[in-house]
Design a protein around this motif. Structure first.
Motif, mmCIF file in Angstrom:
data_model
loop_
_atom_site.group_PDB
_atom_site.id
_atom_site.type_symbol
_atom_site.label_atom_id
_atom_site.label_comp_id
_atom_site.label_asym_id
_atom_site.label_seq_id
_atom_site.Cartn_x
_atom_site.Cartn_y
_atom_site.Cartn_z
ATOM 1 N N ARG A 4 -12.455 -1.314 8.385
ATOM 2 C CA ARG A 4 -11.196 -1.106 7.647
ATOM 3 C C ARG A 4 -10.418 0.051 8.251
ATOM 4 O O ARG A 4 -10.982 1.112 8.521
ATOM 5 C CB ARG A 4 -11.494 -0.836 6.171
ATOM 6 N N ARG A 18 4.411 2.051 17.389
ATOM 7 C CA ARG A 18 4.299 0.824 16.582
ATOM 8 C C ARG A 18 5.634 0.075 16.555
ATOM 9 O O ARG A 18 5.680 -1.148 16.723
ATOM 10 C CB ARG A 18 3.867 1.215 15.156
ATOM 11 N N GLY A 43 -2.565 -6.109 1.879
ATOM 12 C CA GLY A 43 -2.988 -5.032 2.779
ATOM 13 C C GLY A 43 -1.745 -4.366 3.358
ATOM 14 O O GLY A 43 -1.611 -4.205 4.569
ATOM 15 N N SER A 44 -0.849 -3.982 2.480
ATOM 16 C CA SER A 44 0.487 -3.509 2.884
ATOM 17 C C SER A 44 0.451 -2.182 3.632
ATOM 18 O O SER A 44 1.423 -1.817 4.292
ATOM 19 C CB SER A 44 1.366 -3.338 1.654
ATOM 20 N N ASP A 64 -2.849 -3.091 -1.790
ATOM 21 C CA ASP A 64 -3.746 -2.458 -0.825
ATOM 22 C C ASP A 64 -4.925 -1.851 -1.578
ATOM 23 O O ASP A 64 -4.814 -1.468 -2.741
ATOM 24 C CB ASP A 64 -3.022 -1.374 -0.012
ATOM 25 N N ALA A 65 -6.055 -1.760 -0.896
ATOM 26 C CA ALA A 65 -7.271 -1.224 -1.512
ATOM 27 C C ALA A 65 -7.337 0.295 -1.425
ATOM 28 O O ALA A 65 -8.213 0.902 -2.043
ATOM 29 C CB ALA A 65 -8.498 -1.842 -0.841
ATOM 30 N N GLN A 66 -6.435 0.922 -0.643
ATOM 31 C CA GLN A 66 -6.494 2.375 -0.458
ATOM 32 C C GLN A 66 -5.272 3.034 -1.110
ATOM 33 O O GLN A 66 -4.127 2.785 -0.701
ATOM 34 C CB GLN A 66 -6.588 2.722 1.030
ATOM 35 N N ALA A 88 -5.546 -2.831 -5.222
ATOM 36 C CA ALA A 88 -6.454 -3.959 -5.458
ATOM 37 C C ALA A 88 -7.262 -4.263 -4.211
ATOM 38 O O ALA A 88 -6.753 -4.191 -3.085
ATOM 39 C CB ALA A 88 -5.657 -5.204 -5.851
ATOM 40 N N GLU A 89 -8.503 -4.627 -4.423
ATOM 41 C CA GLU A 89 -9.378 -5.112 -3.362
ATOM 42 C C GLU A 89 -9.249 -6.638 -3.389
ATOM 43 O O GLU A 89 -9.493 -7.264 -4.423
ATOM 44 C CB GLU A 89 -10.817 -4.679 -3.705
ATOM 45 N N ILE A 90 -8.838 -7.242 -2.288
ATOM 46 C CA ILE A 90 -8.641 -8.695 -2.289
ATOM 47 C C ILE A 90 -9.659 -9.367 -1.375
ATOM 48 O O ILE A 90 -10.121 -8.740 -0.404
ATOM 49 C CB ILE A 90 -7.203 -9.063 -1.853
ATOM 50 N N ILE A 106 -0.019 -8.491 7.814
ATOM 51 C CA ILE A 106 0.292 -7.947 9.135
ATOM 52 C C ILE A 106 -0.805 -6.972 9.529
ATOM 53 O O ILE A 106 -1.015 -5.956 8.870
ATOM 54 C CB ILE A 106 1.728 -7.362 9.223
ATOM 55 N N ASN A 107 -1.546 -7.354 10.575
ATOM 56 C CA ASN A 107 -2.698 -6.589 11.097
ATOM 57 C C ASN A 107 -3.766 -6.397 10.023
ATOM 58 O O ASN A 107 -4.424 -5.350 9.970
ATOM 59 C CB ASN A 107 -2.262 -5.229 11.658
ATOM 60 N N GLU A 111 -9.480 -7.832 8.775
ATOM 61 C CA GLU A 111 -10.247 -6.854 7.970
ATOM 62 C C GLU A 111 -10.818 -7.468 6.685
ATOM 63 O O GLU A 111 -11.588 -6.812 5.990
ATOM 64 C CB GLU A 111 -9.361 -5.655 7.595
HETATM 65 C C1 SAM Z 1 -4.387 -1.997 9.881
HETATM 66 S S1 SAM Z 1 -3.833 -1.616 8.270
HETATM 67 C C2 SAM Z 1 -2.266 -2.493 8.269
HETATM 68 C C3 SAM Z 1 -1.353 -2.054 7.160
HETATM 69 C C4 SAM Z 1 0.017 -2.722 7.115
HETATM 70 N N1 SAM Z 1 -0.077 -4.141 6.870
HETATM 71 C C5 SAM Z 1 0.777 -2.476 8.380
HETATM 72 O O1 SAM Z 1 1.000 -3.426 9.135
HETATM 73 O O2 SAM Z 1 1.159 -1.341 8.628
HETATM 74 C C6 SAM Z 1 -4.839 -2.675 7.211
HETATM 75 C C7 SAM Z 1 -4.631 -2.431 5.741
HETATM 76 O O3 SAM Z 1 -5.303 -3.447 5.007
HETATM 77 C C8 SAM Z 1 -5.929 -2.863 3.884
HETATM 78 N N2 SAM Z 1 -7.068 -3.734 3.505
HETATM 79 C C9 SAM Z 1 -8.086 -4.132 4.300
HETATM 80 N N3 SAM Z 1 -8.930 -4.937 3.631
HETATM 81 C C10 SAM Z 1 -8.429 -5.032 2.371
HETATM 82 C C11 SAM Z 1 -8.862 -5.730 1.199
HETATM 83 N N4 SAM Z 1 -9.967 -6.496 1.196
HETATM 84 N N5 SAM Z 1 -8.114 -5.616 0.082
HETATM 85 C C12 SAM Z 1 -6.969 -4.854 0.082
HETATM 86 N N6 SAM Z 1 -6.515 -4.179 1.162
HETATM 87 C C13 SAM Z 1 -7.233 -4.271 2.290
HETATM 88 C C14 SAM Z 1 -6.354 -1.503 4.349
HETATM 89 O O4 SAM Z 1 -6.543 -0.613 3.275
HETATM 90 C C15 SAM Z 1 -5.177 -1.107 5.251
HETATM 91 O O5 SAM Z 1 -4.183 -0.405 4.543
#
Ligand code: SAM
Length: 188
Positions: A4, A18, A43-44, A64-66, A88-90, A106-107, A111
């Motif tokens: 992650r 970026r 995962g915003s 997002d989970a964080q 939220a954890e998805i 996006i990206n 994960e």
């Molecule tokens: C590489 S970052 C990309 C963030 C954003 N989409 C961007 O393009 O800038 C991946 C994001 O996905 C979130 N994430 C990963 N697995 C997740 C899950 N199972 N549920 C919610 N969020 C998740 C992480 O916390 C992180 O903020």
């Protein structure tokens, strides 16, 4: 378990590099967003795409989970009032059936651990004619991104999203983009 992206490194999600290698405007142009749509950004992160999408659509739910990711997103553009952060954890998706027009990853997809459940949740919660946009790293070395062994390529994504068909595909140097539409033969 997939790796992650750590919240401590969140500044990298919106830096100059970026913007150069993954321009948000180009990604949104391929998505062909419509003004009245409700979009969920899964995962915003800090809202690299959620914030500009909110200027082009009715509302954006940013999941997002964080927590720190969502807090940073809120502080970047206080004038945007139609973004709704959800910690939220998805999966599952904390949404009712047929409740939004678009989902965006996006990206992120690489994960997610429970990808099959996630696709079923998207089928349940997307409205008729709904679309999913996926931007992610190809399964070869690029200038940034997770280890190649953790990546999911476009062919595997198409295979995973069985209830969807491809309406657009772009294979670029640093990333690919897929536009998928829900296939009504698989309607629940
Ligand atoms: C590489 S970052 C990309 C963030 C954003 N989409 C961007 O393009 O800038 C991946 C994001 O996905 C979130 N994430 C990963 N697995 C997740 C899950 N199972 N549920 C919610 N969020 C998740 C992480 O916390 C992180 O903020």
């Amino acid at each position: 378990m997939a790796h992650r992206f750590p919240e401590q490194e969140r500044a990298r999600l919106r830096d100059e590099r970026r913007h150069r290698i993954q321009p948000a405007e180009e990604i949104m142009a391929r998505m062909a967003l419509r003004p009245g749509e409700t979009v969920i950004d899964l995962g915003s992160g800090t809202g690299y795409l959620a914030v500009p999408m909110a200027h082009r659509t009715a509302r954006v739910l940013a999941l997002d989970a964080q927590r720190k990711m969502l807090e940073t997103m809120r502080s970047t553009d206080p004038n945007v009032v139609n973004i709704f952060p959800v910690l939220a954890e998805i999966p599952p998706l904390p949404l009712t059936n047929a409740s939004f027009d678009r989902a965006v990853f996006i990206n992120v997809l690489h994960e997610i651990n429970e990808k099959d459940l996630l696709v079923r949740e998207l089928e349940r919660t997307l409205k008729e004619g709904g679309r999913v946009s996926i931007v992610d790293f190809p399964r070869r070395e690029t200038s940034s991104g997770p280890p190649v062994s953790e990546r999911i390529g476009p062919e595997a994504v198409v295979e995973l999203f069985k209830g969807f068909h491809v309406v657009g595909r772009w294979d670029l140097n640093e990333y690919y983009q897929l536009e998928l539409e829900k296939d009504w033969a698989h309607r629940q």
